[in-house]
Design a protein around this motif. Structure first.
Motif, mmCIF file in Angstrom:
data_model
loop_
_atom_site.group_PDB
_atom_site.id
_atom_site.type_symbol
_atom_site.label_atom_id
_atom_site.label_comp_id
_atom_site.label_asym_id
_atom_site.label_seq_id
_atom_site.Cartn_x
_atom_site.Cartn_y
_atom_site.Cartn_z
ATOM 1 N N VAL A 91 0.853 -1.197 0.000
ATOM 2 C CA VAL A 91 0.000 0.000 0.000
ATOM 3 C C VAL A 91 0.890 1.249 0.000
ATOM 4 O O VAL A 91 1.736 1.415 0.884
ATOM 5 C CB VAL A 91 -0.940 0.015 1.230
ATOM 6 C CG1 VAL A 91 -1.728 1.315 1.318
ATOM 7 C CG2 VAL A 91 -1.894 -1.183 1.199
ATOM 8 N N VAL A 92 0.708 2.072 -1.032
ATOM 9 C CA VAL A 92 1.472 3.321 -1.173
ATOM 10 C C VAL A 92 0.554 4.436 -1.688
ATOM 11 O O VAL A 92 -0.580 4.163 -2.085
ATOM 12 C CB VAL A 92 2.650 3.164 -2.176
ATOM 13 C CG1 VAL A 92 3.757 2.309 -1.600
ATOM 14 C CG2 VAL A 92 2.159 2.610 -3.502
ATOM 15 N N GLU A 93 1.053 5.681 -1.721
ATOM 16 C CA GLU A 93 0.262 6.796 -2.245
ATOM 17 C C GLU A 93 -0.122 6.517 -3.699
ATOM 18 O O GLU A 93 0.696 6.055 -4.493
ATOM 19 C CB GLU A 93 1.058 8.107 -2.176
ATOM 20 C CG GLU A 93 0.801 8.933 -0.931
ATOM 21 C CD GLU A 93 1.423 8.302 0.319
ATOM 22 O OE1 GLU A 93 2.569 7.810 0.221
ATOM 23 O OE2 GLU A 93 0.758 8.273 1.373
ATOM 24 N N LYS A 94 -1.361 6.847 -4.031
ATOM 25 C CA LYS A 94 -1.859 6.505 -5.369
ATOM 26 C C LYS A 94 -1.703 7.657 -6.368
ATOM 27 O O LYS A 94 -1.564 8.823 -5.970
ATOM 28 C CB LYS A 94 -3.337 6.101 -5.287
ATOM 29 C CG LYS A 94 -4.324 7.251 -5.182
ATOM 30 C CD LYS A 94 -5.753 6.721 -5.274
ATOM 31 C CE LYS A 94 -6.777 7.843 -5.422
ATOM 32 N NZ LYS A 94 -6.825 8.413 -6.777
ATOM 33 N N SER A 95 -1.743 7.307 -7.650
ATOM 34 C CA SER A 95 -1.749 8.320 -8.718
ATOM 35 C C SER A 95 -3.176 8.814 -8.941
ATOM 36 O O SER A 95 -4.140 8.196 -8.470
ATOM 37 C CB SER A 95 -1.233 7.713 -10.017
ATOM 38 O OG SER A 95 -2.254 6.903 -10.588
ATOM 39 N N LYS A 96 -3.295 9.895 -9.716
ATOM 40 C CA LYS A 96 -4.630 10.436 -10.030
ATOM 41 C C LYS A 96 -5.427 9.488 -10.910
ATOM 42 O O LYS A 96 -6.648 9.520 -10.935
ATOM 43 C CB LYS A 96 -4.466 11.776 -10.761
ATOM 44 C CG LYS A 96 -4.082 12.928 -9.849
ATOM 45 C CD LYS A 96 -4.610 14.252 -10.429
ATOM 46 C CE LYS A 96 -4.270 15.437 -9.546
ATOM 47 N NZ LYS A 96 -2.797 15.678 -9.540
ATOM 48 N N GLU A 97 -4.721 8.642 -11.640
ATOM 49 C CA GLU A 97 -5.403 7.743 -12.584
ATOM 50 C C GLU A 97 -6.271 6.695 -11.900
ATOM 51 O O GLU A 97 -7.192 6.157 -12.499
ATOM 52 C CB GLU A 97 -4.353 7.034 -13.450
ATOM 53 C CG GLU A 97 -4.520 7.303 -14.939
ATOM 54 C CD GLU A 97 -3.733 6.326 -15.778
ATOM 55 O OE1 GLU A 97 -4.336 5.499 -16.476
ATOM 56 O OE2 GLU A 97 -2.483 6.384 -15.707
#
Ligand code: TXA
Ligand code: MG
Length: 322
Positions: A91-97
């Motif tokens: 689990v990591v920071e997500k992209s806008k996509e």
């Protein structure tokens, strides 16, 4: 609903925004195009899953990571080199996509590359990352065979039948923090193994907000009453009406039936058959499923996590009735 072995057809359905159940090495997943919010909404509907419980996104190659995450952290590559394809979700920071519906509105995403040629080929042919929770109604037992999915989710479009899964319990989920990681859900890849590559983050583990949403006390709940042996005895229930899941031993007095889950003494062997055995016992003559406590070390932590959640509602109900 159709059950088959046609990956090309399954991939076509994914591209059309439909739902496909498919095998991974852990459990069967209920997949949809992770970048299509409408398709993903169908997963929540079919599973009757609350919208606050985020989905894991499955990938077939490391290039797909770039589309999903805000920043390609070198630790993802390090962990991937050792554990992917395999039962580890990062689990990591997500992209806008990544659509908000996939992550329940959170700014993080769980990513994993499953170790199953069925799953990998399906993702490749679909040409998109696939969002997939376990292919069961919310709170119920996870499926390790196509037939479990057919019985639990009869209304979905296609079940890709790749036989029995080889790990049997869901992936280990970790959250990366600036200084290390914490375990959000235990699995067959243990904290100790991961610590060989990334340090454990004790401050994050001690802090708030490290619980994965959707992690409830009650989960994996079978239709038959499941209890630990000590609770079963305390409640003075009739052992002749119970099937007993022992770790290794086959001689146990009084129980109607005894199943030795790991005759070879390996916790992995227990994990592989755990859900399948409980699925079968749901349809058996026995009124109770009684389980032996295991030491909570290594893979024992993951197995006990599932068993405690499976027992939770049943113990509560019987405890209150007394
Ligand atoms: O082995 C597995 O992980 C299987 C197969 C199909 O890949 N999938 C699975 O998915 O077990 P599911 O939906 O049954 O459990 C996923 C859990 C969620 O309940 C949530 O607790 C956690 O993963 N999760 C997903 N995304 C998260 C995020 N961004 N932050 C924290 N927890 C997350
Ligand atoms: Mg699940």
């Amino acid at each position: 609903m159709e059950l088959g072995r046609d990956i090309t057809k399954a991939a076509q359905l994914i591209r059309e925004g439909k739902l496909v159940a498919f095998p991974t090495e852990t459990v069967y997943g209920l997949g949809a195009d992770a970048l299509n919010p409408l398709a993903v909404a169908g997963i929540f509907q079919a599973k009757e899953r609350p919208s606050f419980d985020p989905l894991i996104v499955h990938i077939a190659d490391l290039d797909m990571v770039d589309r999903l995450v805000l920043k390609r952290d070198s630790r993802i590559d390090l962990l991937a080199a050792h554990f992917w394809p395999g039962p580890l979700t990062i689990v990591v920071e997500k992209s806008k996509e990544v659509p908000d519906i996939v992550t329940s509105g959170m700014d993080t995403v769980g990513v994993r590359m499953p170790d199953s040629t069925w799953a990998l080929e399906l993702i490749r042919q679909s040409g998109c990352p696939i969002a997939a929770p376990s292919a069961n109604k919310f709170g119920k037992l996870s499926p390790t065979k196509a037939d479990h999915v057919r019985k639990g989710l009869p209304e979905i479009d296609y079940i890709l039948d790749g036989g029995e899964t080889t790990v049997g319990i869901e992936s280990t989920i970790i959250r990366l923090s600036p200084s290390g990681f914490v375990v959000l859900r235990p699995g067959v890849i243990t904290r100790e193994e991961i610590e060989n590559y990334v340090p454990f983050d004790p401050t994050m583990a001690a802090g708030q907000n490290v619980e994965a949403p959707g992690m409830m006390h009650s989960h994996y709940s079978p239709d038959k009453t499941l209890l630990f042996d000590h609770d079963f005895k305390n409640l003075s229930l009739d052992p002749s009406r119970a099937a007993f899941l022992s770790f290794k031993k086959v001689e146990h007095e009084n129980y109607g039936m005894v199943i030795a889950m790991a005759p070879d003494g390996e916790l992995r062997s227990y994990a592989v058959r755990m859900f399948a055995v409980i699925h079968d016992l749901q349809e058996s003559q026995w009124d109770y499923i009684v389980v032996e406590s295991l030491p909570e070390i290594g893979i024992g932590i993951a197995i006990m996590d599932r068993l405690k959640k499976a027992a939770y509602d049943h113990l509560k109900k019987l405890g209150e009735a007394q």
